[in-house]
Design a protein around this motif. Sequence first.
Motif, mmCIF file in Angstrom:
data_model
loop_
_atom_site.group_PDB
_atom_site.id
_atom_site.type_symbol
_atom_site.label_atom_id
_atom_site.label_comp_id
_atom_site.label_asym_id
_atom_site.label_seq_id
_atom_site.Cartn_x
_atom_site.Cartn_y
_atom_site.Cartn_z
ATOM 1 N N PRO A 225 8.031 17.713 9.729
ATOM 2 C CA PRO A 225 7.377 17.162 8.532
ATOM 3 C C PRO A 225 8.036 17.729 7.273
ATOM 4 N N VAL A 226 8.245 16.857 6.299
ATOM 5 C CA VAL A 226 8.848 17.258 5.029
ATOM 6 C C VAL A 226 7.951 16.765 3.902
ATOM 7 N N CYS A 227 7.392 17.679 3.133
ATOM 8 C CA CYS A 227 6.518 17.320 2.017
ATOM 9 C C CYS A 227 7.344 17.211 0.737
ATOM 10 N N ILE A 228 7.019 16.246 -0.077
ATOM 11 C CA ILE A 228 7.734 16.052 -1.331
ATOM 12 C C ILE A 228 6.741 16.008 -2.484
ATOM 13 N N ARG A 229 7.049 16.727 -3.547
ATOM 14 C CA ARG A 229 6.178 16.803 -4.714
ATOM 15 C C ARG A 229 7.009 16.606 -5.965
ATOM 16 N N TYR A 230 6.363 16.112 -7.021
ATOM 17 C CA TYR A 230 6.985 15.997 -8.343
ATOM 18 C C TYR A 230 6.061 16.692 -9.347
ATOM 19 N N PRO A 231 6.135 18.018 -9.435
ATOM 20 C CA PRO A 231 5.194 18.787 -10.262
ATOM 21 C C PRO A 231 5.569 18.782 -11.740
ATOM 22 N N ASN A 232 5.472 17.612 -12.367
ATOM 23 C CA ASN A 232 5.843 17.475 -13.772
ATOM 24 C C ASN A 232 4.614 17.213 -14.630
ATOM 25 N N LYS A 233 4.665 17.670 -15.869
ATOM 26 C CA LYS A 233 3.536 17.506 -16.789
ATOM 27 C C LYS A 233 3.226 16.035 -17.012
ATOM 28 N N ILE A 234 4.261 15.236 -17.237
ATOM 29 C CA ILE A 234 4.098 13.792 -17.380
ATOM 30 C C ILE A 234 4.790 13.130 -16.196
ATOM 31 N N ASP A 235 4.046 12.343 -15.445
ATOM 32 C CA ASP A 235 4.576 11.728 -14.237
ATOM 33 C C ASP A 235 5.311 10.434 -14.590
ATOM 34 N N THR A 236 6.635 10.525 -14.684
ATOM 35 C CA THR A 236 7.441 9.347 -15.025
ATOM 36 C C THR A 236 8.159 8.769 -13.812
ATOM 37 N N VAL A 237 7.814 9.228 -12.623
ATOM 38 C CA VAL A 237 8.561 8.780 -11.445
ATOM 39 C C VAL A 237 7.750 7.867 -10.532
ATOM 40 N N THR A 238 6.421 7.986 -10.547
ATOM 41 C CA THR A 238 5.601 7.264 -9.576
ATOM 42 C C THR A 238 5.669 5.759 -9.784
ATOM 43 N N TRP A 239 6.036 5.058 -8.728
ATOM 44 C CA TRP A 239 6.257 3.604 -8.762
ATOM 45 C C TRP A 239 5.316 2.959 -7.751
ATOM 46 N N THR A 240 4.220 2.401 -8.234
ATOM 47 C CA THR A 240 3.223 1.808 -7.358
ATOM 48 C C THR A 240 3.077 0.316 -7.638
ATOM 49 N N TRP A 241 2.185 -0.303 -6.861
ATOM 50 C CA TRP A 241 1.993 -1.749 -6.971
ATOM 51 C C TRP A 241 1.317 -2.141 -8.282
ATOM 52 N N ASP A 242 0.549 -1.239 -8.843
ATOM 53 C CA ASP A 242 -0.078 -1.499 -10.136
ATOM 54 C C ASP A 242 0.287 -0.346 -11.067
ATOM 55 N N GLY A 243 1.288 -0.567 -11.874
ATOM 56 C CA GLY A 243 1.766 0.481 -12.769
ATOM 57 C C GLY A 243 3.058 0.060 -13.444
ATOM 58 N N PRO A 244 3.717 0.980 -14.127
ATOM 59 C CA PRO A 244 4.963 0.656 -14.831
ATOM 60 C C PRO A 244 6.038 0.154 -13.869
ATOM 61 N N GLY A 245 6.932 -0.685 -14.391
ATOM 62 C CA GLY A 245 8.026 -1.198 -13.591
ATOM 63 C C GLY A 245 9.133 -0.168 -13.429
ATOM 64 N N ALA A 246 10.097 -0.494 -12.570
ATOM 65 C CA ALA A 246 11.176 0.433 -12.246
ATOM 66 C C ALA A 246 12.016 0.793 -13.469
ATOM 67 N N LEU A 247 12.322 -0.188 -14.300
ATOM 68 C CA LEU A 247 13.173 0.083 -15.463
ATOM 69 C C LEU A 247 12.482 1.013 -16.459
ATOM 70 N N LYS A 248 11.192 0.803 -16.676
ATOM 71 C CA LYS A 248 10.461 1.681 -17.595
ATOM 72 C C LYS A 248 10.414 3.104 -17.059
ATOM 73 N N LEU A 249 10.165 3.237 -15.755
ATOM 74 C CA LEU A 249 10.115 4.568 -15.157
ATOM 75 C C LEU A 249 11.468 5.264 -15.243
ATOM 76 N N LEU A 250 12.534 4.506 -14.975
ATOM 77 C CA LEU A 250 13.874 5.091 -15.033
ATOM 78 C C LEU A 250 14.198 5.528 -16.457
ATOM 79 N N TRP A 251 13.851 4.699 -17.423
ATOM 80 C CA TRP A 251 14.088 5.036 -18.834
ATOM 81 C C TRP A 251 13.331 6.302 -19.234
ATOM 82 N N LEU A 252 12.046 6.370 -18.897
ATOM 83 C CA LEU A 252 11.249 7.529 -19.291
ATOM 84 C C LEU A 252 11.704 8.799 -18.558
ATOM 85 N N THR A 253 12.148 8.647 -17.321
ATOM 86 C CA THR A 253 12.635 9.817 -16.575
ATOM 87 C C THR A 253 13.938 10.334 -17.165
#
Length: 504
Positions: A225-253
């Motif tokens: 098992p490999v656990c992955i975390r993104y412990p950032n103050k502002i979460d600019t990476v999470t890409w879900t079915w209801d949320g920002p699109g890929a380009l916006k996330l990539l730009w903010l990241t």
Amino acid sequence: MSINNGLAGRPDCANEKLLNPFVHHLELDTTYEKVKTALLTIILLPIRVFVICCFLIAGWLVASAGLWGLTEEELLEKPLSGWRRQLVPVVCFFGKFTCWAGGMYLIVKGKKAPRSEAPILVMAPHSTFLDAGIIYSIGSPSIIAKREYKNNQYITKLINFTQPIYVFRDDPDSRHNTIKEIIKRATSKLDWPQILIFPEGTCTNRSCLITFKAGAFYPGVPVQPVCIRYPNKIDTVTWTWDGPGALKLLWLTLTRPYSYCEIEFLPVYTPNDEEKRDPKLFANNVRKVMAKALGVPISDYTYDDCKLLTRAKEMNLPQAISIMDLQKLRHSLGMACTTQEEALVDSGTNLDLSKVSYNEFAKLLNIPPMEMSTKLLFSIYNKDDSGIIDMREYLLCVLAINQTTVEAVNTAFKIYDQSGQGRLRLEDFIKAVHHTLALTEDTATDIFHQVDINKLGYITFNSFMLHAEGREDLENLLYRNKEEKFIKKHGQFCPPDDHGRKRD
């Protein structure tokens, strides 16, 4: 006649939250963050994009060289060897520096087990397309890749260099073949790369671990098992079915000064005899171990729930994002079938279903008002905490989600028909097609007046369908997929087989 009794019976759900792993809200709330992002967009973003492109091109060239002279069939037959295998660390080097150039700093905890101890790595939670960069940071294991990626000549080389297992998720045969290939590689004596699998099968917001698919667990071999975390103050990476699109996330990241990704290798999990016989049990037990390490709950959501959510959003059903919660809460109340809702729609009641209180809601559906599931079900549509809901929205979501689009529109006509005679006025027609075909108010208004050529002030379902038959744009909305188009043409759900018989 209105059945609104004011705020009587209003549920207090303030301390209860429905967990939805497919939602992610991201906004830059402060002026400071907005100004900083604007400045870094001008100063930092162009530099990062240029450096990232350089590393990607370099990695692509090395991968192309490593694959030179090999066919796809040869890639499936045996692992890379000789000078080709020696190029793997070089591609990994460029992959790591691509992440670094994007401001992503990787923190690794624990120790990665060799293939001899764990042929399969299971990583969770899967929450972003940026997880792909992790592949090159942990030694370029083979991945399970969607077959659609093969059509992209620019990333195919990089993916193929990991010797992936391609899968077309909506093809039952492809799923079977994928499992066979996983078993073959995991149990092979050849020096294949480890297989990296995201067992959730889709992206979530990391609030929980959803149901693990059993593919990684069919071989019955030890997994790490490999656990992955993104412990950032502002979460600019999470890409879900209801949320920002890929380009916006990539730009903010890319406009963040830096971001952190943490990978934790847990001890190898060796299945017992019962888990070897039952891949689902094996998967669930590994999920529990990972959830404990991550400090998050487990949830019974699945990839199929995502498909359900996608359809609800395409139709623009009221409160579409809560469609899975709706289904699960109804099931917990013993409402596996929709007979109660169907009876309510077909009853031709003169009640004003646009204004329903909590007690009336429970009474109409014949469900216990004291149950927490009843309160949570009501709260989905209690948008402004007024204690009053438009029950037509609830009925439409329950009935339309499992119908063809045409059937859903017909149901919407019944639900929003205030006349009881199958006639919809303009305001009701707008709601009916807005929440089934996602039409705007202006478009719906134009269609209404085109159908109501005699200026009667209302239209019927049949008159609307006659009008739609002559419009390609409406036909594309009414018959969204191949099955619905087949039904339109042939009037049956299953096409005949080679002997002219309809399939079961």
